[in-house]
Design an enzyme around this catalytic site. Structure first.
Site, PDB file in Angstrom:
ATOM      1  N   LYS A 191      -3.942 -34.025-120.492  1.00  0.00           N
ATOM      2  CA  LYS A 191      -3.731 -35.057-119.454  1.00  0.00           C
ATOM      3  C   LYS A 191      -4.372 -36.381-119.848  1.00  0.00           C
ATOM      4  O   LYS A 191      -3.897 -37.445-119.440  1.00  0.00           O
ATOM      5  CB  LYS A 191      -4.213 -34.548-118.080  1.00  0.00           C
ATOM      6  N   THR A 248      -5.463 -38.679-112.995  1.00  0.00           N
ATOM      7  CA  THR A 248      -5.866 -39.496-114.149  1.00  0.00           C
ATOM      8  C   THR A 248      -4.819 -40.551-114.474  1.00  0.00           C
ATOM      9  O   THR A 248      -5.151 -41.688-114.822  1.00  0.00           O
ATOM     10  CB  THR A 248      -6.138 -38.592-115.375  1.00  0.00           C
TER      11      THR A 248
END
Ligand SMILES: NC(=O)c1ccc[n+]([C@@H]2O[C@H](COP(=O)([O-])OP(=O)(O)OC[C@H]3O[C@@H](n4cnc5c(N)ncnc54)[C@H](O)[C@@H]3O)[C@@H](O)[C@H]2O)c1
Ligand SMILES: O=P(O)(O)OC[C@H](O)CO
Length: 332
Positions: A191, A248
């Site tokens: 990620k 994120t």
């Protein structure tokens, strides 16, 4: 009372130590620099990494790792991925023989291409059942402000996972257990790379359709790699995969997204590094190790490959976009 040592006093080490202390765990933090440990111990604040956050009076801090590790049931490893091995080599002899080793780092080691739990096993010789991983949508500043969030604690030994879960469950922090260590680690490492790509896209002025497309295709890459390594797809559809990707890739608080944004605006790697104020953007190194890991399993990860090319081979973000969209069309 459970005793924890938190080794690493950066933003997440500090915020997570606060969570542990507020959950009723006896916590001692270790900081590399004595001035950081002294500030935490004396002013109950970490002005270097988490300024403005009041830390619990009960939170102890030291720059002596032997003192921090003395009697610790849970050893929390809160240093960046690429420095875990070297740090752990110095700590290993002081870690209790039955302590649970909990990794907070989200990256893949350069060169060895090992996940953090594998590095821990290699350096300490600990049985994998003693190693746990914590991963989820946990931006340190939001957690430090007690904004509600959930996370995953993965360990092959469910009793240990439950012990760690109890040590950090509070009214604002909700940990779920999971036995899929590989899935959590791959989710956390991938990620960050995808958040760099989202930052690059926003930096060149692209909008939400582009970001949503990158998140979704990034998830497809993450699942392909995870499954090849033995992860469960359901883990990557959960907090440690989709959850962390969304947080994120969307938040200006993310160091990875912010780093990518500077590159997208035309800034150099040096400029992006300066803007990070000494804090780690793990995806910058992990894009290369994730790409190599994928290559070794014959897994296609075009977004990850593009992030690597922009960060390390001088490709412009515009060129990377053109290259990605110029690929042969295919079914979803
Ligand atoms: N900050 C967050 O919101 C957050 C949330 C979840 C997970 N994480 C992960 O936790 C890990 C630690 O992140 P952080 O945010 O605390 O990082 P940070 O950059 O804020 O702090 C890093 C800490 O590690 C210490 N350290 C020890 N040895 C080091 C070395 N050789 N090189 C650099 N630093 C060294 C630093 O002194 C510092 O205390 C990373 O893998 C990160 O991806 C961060
Ligand atoms: O600031 P980042 O990009 O390192 O992301 C922090 C956390 O991993 C979010 O869960």
């Amino acid at each position: 009372m459970t005793k924890a040592a938190v080794l690493g006093s950066g933003s997440w080490g500090t915020a997570f130590a606060k969570v542990l202390a507020e959950a009723g765990t006896d916590v001692t933090m270790w900081a590399r620099r004595a001035e950081v440990a002294d500030a935490i111990a004396n002013t109950h604040e970490n002005p270097f990494y988490l300024p403005g956050t009041q830390l619990p009076d009960s939170l102890a801090a030291t720059s002596d790792h032997v003192a921090a590790l003395d009697g610790a049931d849970i050893v929390v490893l809160a240093v960046p991925s690429q420095s875990l091995r070297a740090n752990l080599e110095g700590w290993s002899d002081s870690i209790g023989k039955n302590a649970t080793l909990l990794s907070l780092a989200k990256g893949i080691e350069s060169g060895s291409l090992l996940r953090m739990s594998q590095v821990i096993t290699q350096v300490t010789g600990a049985d994998p059942s003693r190693i746990a991983v914590l991963s989820g949508p946990n931006l340190a500043r939001e957690i430090a402000a007690r904004q509600p969030a959930a996370t995953v604690i993965a360990c092959s030994d469910s009793a240990r996972a439950i012990d760690v879960q109890k040590s950090c469950a509070t009214g604002y922090f909700r940990p779920y257990t999971n036995s899929d260590v590989i899935g959590c680690e791959i989710g956390g490492a991938c990620k960050n790379v995808i958040a760099l790509a989202c930052g690059m896209a926003s930096g060149i002025g692209l909008g939400e359709n582009t970001i949503a497309s990158i998140i979704t295709r990034g998830l497809a890459e993450m699942i392909r790699l995870g499954v090849a390594l033995g992860a469960k797809p359901a883990t990557l559809a959960g907090l440690a995969g989709v959850g962390d990707l969304v947080a994120t890739c969307s938040s200006p608080l993310s160091r990875n997204r912010s780093f990518g944004h500077v590159l997208g605006e035309g800034g150099s790697m040096e400029r992006a590094q300066e803007a990070a104020h000494g804090q780690v953007a793990e995806g910058v190194k992990s894009c290369t190790s994730v790409r190599s890991l994928a290559d070794s399993y014959d897994v296609e990860m075009p977004l990850t490959d593009s992030v690597h090319r922009v960060c390390h081979e001088g490709m412009s973000v515009q060129e990377a976009v053109g290259k990605l969209l110029g690929r042969q069309t295919k079914p979803e």
